[in-house]
Design a protein around this motif. Structure first.
Motif, mmCIF file in Angstrom:
data_model
loop_
_atom_site.group_PDB
_atom_site.id
_atom_site.type_symbol
_atom_site.label_atom_id
_atom_site.label_comp_id
_atom_site.label_asym_id
_atom_site.label_seq_id
_atom_site.Cartn_x
_atom_site.Cartn_y
_atom_site.Cartn_z
ATOM 1 N N THR A 149 0.818 -1.210 0.000
ATOM 2 C CA THR A 149 0.000 0.000 0.000
ATOM 3 C C THR A 149 0.857 1.268 0.000
ATOM 4 O O THR A 149 0.591 2.216 -0.744
ATOM 5 C CB THR A 149 -0.926 -0.002 1.221
ATOM 6 N N THR A 184 -4.957 4.889 -3.431
ATOM 7 C CA THR A 184 -3.892 4.084 -2.828
ATOM 8 C C THR A 184 -4.473 2.868 -2.125
ATOM 9 O O THR A 184 -3.949 1.747 -2.251
ATOM 10 C CB THR A 184 -3.090 4.929 -1.827
ATOM 11 N N LEU A 185 -5.546 3.058 -1.384
ATOM 12 C CA LEU A 185 -6.187 1.932 -0.706
ATOM 13 C C LEU A 185 -6.946 1.036 -1.675
ATOM 14 O O LEU A 185 -7.043 -0.181 -1.468
ATOM 15 C CB LEU A 185 -7.154 2.449 0.365
ATOM 16 N N GLY A 250 -5.433 -0.248 6.750
ATOM 17 C CA GLY A 250 -4.591 0.444 5.784
ATOM 18 C C GLY A 250 -4.648 1.952 5.907
ATOM 19 O O GLY A 250 -3.716 2.650 5.495
ATOM 20 N N VAL A 254 -1.879 4.932 5.165
ATOM 21 C CA VAL A 254 -2.191 5.937 4.155
ATOM 22 C C VAL A 254 -2.272 7.328 4.768
ATOM 23 O O VAL A 254 -1.773 8.305 4.189
ATOM 24 C CB VAL A 254 -3.497 5.568 3.429
#
Length: 317
Positions: A149, A184-185, A250, A254
């Motif tokens: 990630t 991104t996730l 996550g 992030v």
């Protein structure tokens, strides 16, 4: 149906209890205690007087036996009271409620993008008649799942922010600031959804009922969307329920990469200073979110496949 729902509710309660217990034991094994961390300047504070430290340990119950701390905290948590943050002195529920909206927005946006990208990729890859294109598209999910990630975040920042200057790289800058963290996730998550759904679709398209639909004159699009996709959706739906917990976890990475305020950064700060009440509150909240989403998925199952309830009626348990 009632028995099915009650069984799922009992499992949900067991998961919440296990999450709280494991987090308590892990935090108890950490060296030192939150009061000592604060005395060492964990939040840029001056060292505290030993008498004040002793009073604070007594106030938060850290001078009691571990088993008594556990029972007391568990009883409070069952009533929705997670105490006060050791670092700030504010109620844990208040800290979580204030940090939650940006994280929920990030998680919801990432989940929506992941479902759209994953389902779209799997559907088109199994629908296209071009063999070379199908093989190329089906190889993408395996690559996406393997991407870390934080690496995806750094690449997106370099490409879309620093080079093309299309989106802000850091901060909570409204909708534009949400795009890069959500992407991104979503990239690894959409790859996982696509991987599972594509495999299920390929299996469903070989079933006898698909041949029957073709014999009745149904077109490829109708067969794909109405017949195969509905039956192939159950495994992918399970994955969607499971990845919600991964998205919440996550968000810690992030939000750190993109310098976003939210529950992730609050968790990192709480772990740094060993703010046990806040960490446990966050853990229980994450477990509750995971449980509620999976409970919703379990309740949707019978709508897609009534045989699940019928099988539960025939089972002895």
């Amino acid at each position: 149906m009632r028995r099915y729902v009650l069984r799922r509710l009992a499992q949900a309660v067991a998961v919440l209890w296990a999450a709280y217990t494991v987090s308590f034991l892990v935090l108890d094994l950490l060296p030192g205690d939150p009061v000592s961390a604060m005395a060492g300047g964990g939040l840029d504070q001056a060292p505290l007087d030993p008498a004040v430290l002793a009073r604070m340990r007594h106030e938060y119950g850290f001078d009691q036996p571990v088993w008594l701390q556990y029972l007391e905290y568990l009883g409070r948590a069952a009533r929705g009271d997670f105490g006060h943050s050791v670092a700030t002195g504010r109620p844990v529920t208040t800290v979580i409620a204030e940090a939650l909206p940006p994280t929920l927005a990030l998680t919801a946006a990432a989940l929506l993008l992941a479902v759209v990208f994953g389902a779209g990729l799997a559907s088109y890859a199994t629908y296209t008649p071009r063999r070379w294109l199908r093989q190329a598209l089906l190889s993408l999910p395996g690559l996406g799942v393997s991407l870390p990630t934080f690496w995806v975040g750094l690449i997106l920042v370099q490409l879309l922010s620093f080079r093309l200057r299309l989106l802000p790289a850091f901060g909570n800058d409204g909708l534009r600031g949400l795009v890069l963290p959500a992407l991104t996730l979503a990239v690894p998550t959409s790859a996982l959804i696509a991987q599972v759904l594509a495999k299920s679709l390929l299996t469903a398209l070989d079933e006898p009922y698909v041949e029957t639909a073709r014999a009745k004159g149904a077109g490829p699009a109708r067969i794909h969307l109405r017949h195969a996709l509905r039956n192939a959706a159950l495994p992918a739906l399970t994955v969607v329920g499971l990845v919600v917990g991964n998205l919440l976890a996550g968000s810690v990475v992030v939000e750190s990469v993109f310098s976003r305020n939210g529950l992730g950064r609050a968790t990192v700060n709480a772990v740094t200073v060993q703010d046990i009440p806040l960490v446990q509150g966050v853990v229980v909240f994450g477990a509750a979110a995971f449980v509620l989403v999976n409970l919703a998925v379990d309740l949707i199952y019978p709508l897609l496949d009534p045989r699940i309830v019928a099988a539960g009626r025939r089972s002895p348990a």
